[in-house]
Design an enzyme around this catalytic site. Structure first.
Site, PDB file in Angstrom:
ATOM      1  N   ASP A 148       0.864  -1.165   0.000  1.00 16.65           N
ATOM      2  CA  ASP A 148       0.000   0.000   0.000  1.00 16.65           C
ATOM      3  C   ASP A 148       0.908   1.224   0.000  1.00 16.65           C
ATOM      4  O   ASP A 148       1.534   1.542   1.009  1.00 16.65           O
ATOM      5  CB  ASP A 148      -0.905  -0.031   1.239  1.00 16.65           C
ATOM      6  CG  ASP A 148      -1.770   1.202   1.367  1.00 16.65           C
ATOM      7  OD1 ASP A 148      -1.724   2.065   0.468  1.00 16.65           O
ATOM      8  OD2 ASP A 148      -2.481   1.315   2.385  1.00 16.65           O
ATOM      9  N   ASN A 150      -0.168   4.297  -0.602  1.00 14.22           N
ATOM     10  CA  ASN A 150      -0.944   5.479  -0.202  1.00 14.22           C
ATOM     11  C   ASN A 150      -0.773   6.634  -1.185  1.00 14.22           C
ATOM     12  O   ASN A 150      -0.755   7.807  -0.801  1.00 14.22           O
ATOM     13  CB  ASN A 150      -0.579   5.909   1.225  1.00 14.22           C
ATOM     14  CG  ASN A 150      -1.516   5.294   2.254  1.00 14.22           C
ATOM     15  OD1 ASN A 150      -2.733   5.370   2.132  1.00 14.22           O
ATOM     16  ND2 ASN A 150      -0.944   4.666   3.275  1.00 14.22           N
TER      17      ASN A 150
END
Length: 253
Positions: A148, A150
Site C-alpha cells: 500500500d 498510499n
C-alpha cells in the site's frame, strides 16, 4: 510464482470475515500483508500453517494496534529482513522482505499524510525509502515491492482527479515521487499490462463508496526491470471484501 499483496486493515478483523477461506481458494505462493494492526504474539500462525504457509513472518510497530506488516510463504526463504535499518521507519513496522534464490519480495506500507505533520513524515519516509531501494536493487536485482503506497499515480488511478487534486494521496509532490521512484528501474506491473484500465484497490467506508466504485488505486506490485520478461499476470481482485482495500495479484513465470 503467484504473489498477493493485501492491506487487511486489521488481520484479526479480516480473519473473522473468512480471510482463511479466501486464501485457500486463491492459493498464492507468497502473501504480503499490510496494516495487520497486531503484535506477533497476537497472530496464530497455525491458521496459516494449516493452509500450507509454513513460513510466517511479522514485523510489528512499537505502538500496539497500529500499522505493521507480514509475509506468509509456502516456500522457505534463504533470508528474512525485518525493517530497513532506518530507525524512525522501523519503529512503525512498515517494511519486511523475504529473499529466495533469484527473487526478493518486500511488503511495504507507506504512511498516509492525514495531517500536516504526517504529510511531512510521509515525504521524509518516501525520500529515504527511495535512497534505500536504489541501493537495495543493486544487491537484489530481481525485486518485487508489494504494498500500500498510499498514492494514486495518475488521473486514471482515482475516481475524481479534479476534485481530489489537493488531497493527500493524490498531491502533485506524491505523484512526482512515484514517477521518480519508478525511474529507478521499476515497473508498475498492473499498469504495464493494463494501460487503460480504470480499476481501484481502496474505497472509503463512507457514502457507499465501494458500491458506487468511488475508489483509489493505492496498492501496487512494483517489479525491477530484470523481472519484466517473467511478468505473466497482474490483477486487482475486487471481489475480496475483508477490508476497505482489496488485494492485488502478480504472477511471474
Amino acid at each position: 510464482m503467484k504473489i498477493i499483496s493485501y492491506n487487511v486493515n486489521g488481520i484479526r478483523a479480516a480473519l473473522k470475515k473468512d480471510l482463511l477461506g479466501w486464501l485457500a481458494a486463491t492459493d498464492a505462493d507468497v502473501v504480503c500483508f499490510q496494516e495487520t494492526k497486531a503484535q506477533t504474539e497476537q497472530i496464530d500462525n497455525q491458521l496459516f500453517y494449516d493452509l500450507g504457509y509454513q513460513y510466517c513472518y511479522w514485523f510489528s510497530a512499537e505502538k500496539k494496534g497500529y500499522s505493521s506488516v507480514g509475509i506468509i510463504s509456502k516456500h522457505e526463504p534463504k533470508h528474512v529482513e525485518y525493517g530497513t535499518g532506518i530507525d524512525y521507519m522501523d519503529r512503525e513496522g512498515r517494511n519486511l522482505r523475504v529473499d529466495f534464490d533469484g527473487l526478493s519480495i518486500m511488503s511495504l506500507y507507506l504512511p498516509s499524510g492525514t495531517n500536516d505533520a504526517r504529510l511531512e513524515f510521509k515525504l521524509q519516509y518516501m525520500a529515504d525509502f527511495k535512497t534505500y531501494v536504489n541501493h537495495l536493487k543493486k544487491e537484489h536485482p530481481n525485486l518485487v515491492i508489494c504494498g500500500d503506497y498510499n498514492i494514486c499515480h495518475e488521473p486514471i488511478d482515482i475516481h475524481d482527479p479534479v476534485r481530489l487534486k489537493n488531497v493527500s494521496g493524490f498531491l502533485p509532490v506524491e505523484r512526482e515521487w512515484l514517477t521518480n521512484f519508478l525511474e529507478l528501474g521499476l515497473i508498475d506491473s498492473f499498469r504495464h499490462l493494463h494501460p487503460e484500465k480504470e480499476q481501484y484497490s481502496w474505497w472509503s467506508y463512507r457514502a457507499n463508496a465501494r458500491e458506487r466504485n468511488k475508489g483509489w488505486r493505492l496498492d501496487y506490485l512494483l517489479i525491477t526491470q530484470d523481472l519484466k520478461p517473467r511478468l505473466k499476470r497482474a490483477l486487482i481482485l475486487q471481489e475480496a471484501k475483508h477490508s476497505d482495500h482489496c488485494p492485488v495479484l502478480l504472477e511471474l513465470d
